[in-house]
Write an enzyme that holds these catalytic residues in place. Sequence first.
Site, PDB file in Angstrom:
ATOM      1  N   ASN A   7       0.860  -1.176   0.000  1.00  0.00           N
ATOM      2  CA  ASN A   7       0.000   0.000   0.000  1.00  0.00           C
ATOM      3  C   ASN A   7       0.907   1.241   0.000  1.00  0.00           C
ATOM      4  OD1 ASN A   7      -1.740   2.089   0.536  1.00  0.00           O
ATOM      5  ND2 ASN A   7      -2.594   1.198   2.413  1.00  0.00           N
ATOM      6  N   ARG A  90      -2.847  -2.040  -3.197  1.00  0.00           N
ATOM      7  CA  ARG A  90      -4.015  -1.211  -2.935  1.00  0.00           C
ATOM      8  C   ARG A  90      -3.954  -0.035  -3.891  1.00  0.00           C
ATOM      9  NH1 ARG A  90      -4.919   3.308   1.489  1.00  0.00           N
ATOM     10  NH2 ARG A  90      -7.085   3.739   1.002  1.00  0.00           N
ATOM     11  N   HIS A 179     -12.763   3.408   0.801  1.00  0.00           N
ATOM     12  CA  HIS A 179     -12.739   2.379   1.860  1.00  0.00           C
ATOM     13  C   HIS A 179     -13.492   1.116   1.431  1.00  0.00           C
ATOM     14  CE1 HIS A 179     -12.538   5.834   5.027  1.00  0.00           C
ATOM     15  NE2 HIS A 179     -11.320   5.367   4.817  1.00  0.00           N
ATOM     16  N   ARG A 239     -11.039  16.435   7.737  1.00  0.00           N
ATOM     17  CA  ARG A 239     -11.901  16.789   6.595  1.00  0.00           C
ATOM     18  C   ARG A 239     -13.295  17.170   7.086  1.00  0.00           C
ATOM     19  NH1 ARG A 239     -10.714  11.219   3.940  1.00  0.00           N
ATOM     20  NH2 ARG A 239      -8.461  11.366   3.841  1.00  0.00           N
ATOM     21  N   GLU A 383      -8.055  -4.962   5.571  1.00  0.00           N
ATOM     22  CA  GLU A 383      -8.028  -4.698   4.129  1.00  0.00           C
ATOM     23  C   GLU A 383      -6.925  -5.504   3.448  1.00  0.00           C
ATOM     24  OE1 GLU A 383      -8.121  -0.656   5.623  1.00  0.00           O
ATOM     25  OE2 GLU A 383      -9.052  -0.073   3.734  1.00  0.00           O
TER      26      GLU A 383
END
Length: 398
Positions: A7, A90, A179, A239, A383
């Site tokens: 990743n 990823r 996600h 965010r 993940e």
Amino acid sequence: MKIIVINCGSSSIKYQLFDMNGPITLAKGGVEKIGLNGSFIKHESNGQKVTLEGEIIDHRSGIEYVLGILISKEYGCISDFSEIDAVGHRVVHGGEKFKSSVLITDEVIAIMEESTQLAPLHNPPNLSGIYAMKSLLPDVPQVGAFDTAFHQSMPDYAYMYAIPHSLYTKYAIRRYGFHGTSHRYVSERALEILGKERTQKIITCHLGNGASVAAVMDGKSVDTSMGLTPVEGLVMGTRCGDIDPGVMTYVMDREDINRSGINSLMNKHSGLLGVSGVSSDMRELETAAQQGNERAQLALQMFHYRARKYIGAYAAAMGGVDTVVFTGGIGENSDTSRYEITKGLEFLGLEFDREKNAGVRGQEKIISTDASRVTAIIIPTNEELMIARDTATIVRKN
Ligand code: ADP
């Protein structure tokens, strides 16, 4: 079969080497501060943890370091690169082309390069990792797993923005969601744990620094809170999530800031950090709130309230809900957040069990009462394992 999952972020590489017979993790770690002063690699294998400093100027040299440490006598766990059967990457944005993980070919790379415009910060490092692996392990098959892929099943009325349609046809501006690998993993795992059929209506709450909620029906994502970019939806660490776009143009005028300034304001200076002025980190915020910091308390209330609203919205979107899953750093570890988010959802049939919930960190656990019609459950995400599984399936097929 041994699979390494990679990743690549802008200045980091996370990796995990799996033996799929198990599956078990043989090694994992991360390279940090790539291209910056003080770059280092943190590596874990055979119960041994080590941090090594080195000059790591780019993703290619980072991946060389990772491969080097995997075969090193001192810290390694394989004797030769030929033991690595496949690489899973990823990839953040797959645009509309990738609805599931794919074998990486030159054609796939060309499409990924095109999608870069949609994720200018994330896809280039992902691609750097792919190029580096291709040149370092040229005979090893590589698979790309996209954060957006799981949400490609959303219906058009959920993914379109109510802006001129030509912007969709010209630039593919629409909601994509992110996600996806995590939402897919935890929704599938929920069915396994609960022994239920795919017909379940599941709401998955991935609550980390970045946070999103997804509505999963019949095993497919039918809506999710993030959009074209990961800014939409929940209140996140830094965010803003959902906001009247008018706020942005107004702030640009009043503060005389440009496009990049407003981008940075929405992405890096808003959310929990912006509201509280304390931190983007949930643990620090919870401590500050307990000590009476009112803005930390406000930030937490906003975070919980927004997540609760999404659960309500997605229950409405699916015509009900059977299971609510909590995952991500906050979802897995913050009992307060899980409690506050589900507060008042008895009308949906969710009876929360405060005792079962109290103090649970990072483990699979049902946190609703035995009598509750809706099950609330904590499922730590994985993940990397999901990417490794996809990689194994695709490589075996090819
Ligand atoms: P990322 O999106 O960067 O992968 P993570 O999923 O690791 O983020 O989640 C990070 C968040 O999880 C941080 O806000 C952190 O404070 C929170 N977190 C981790 N452990 C705990 C804990 N024990 N209690 C409350 N929050 C926690």
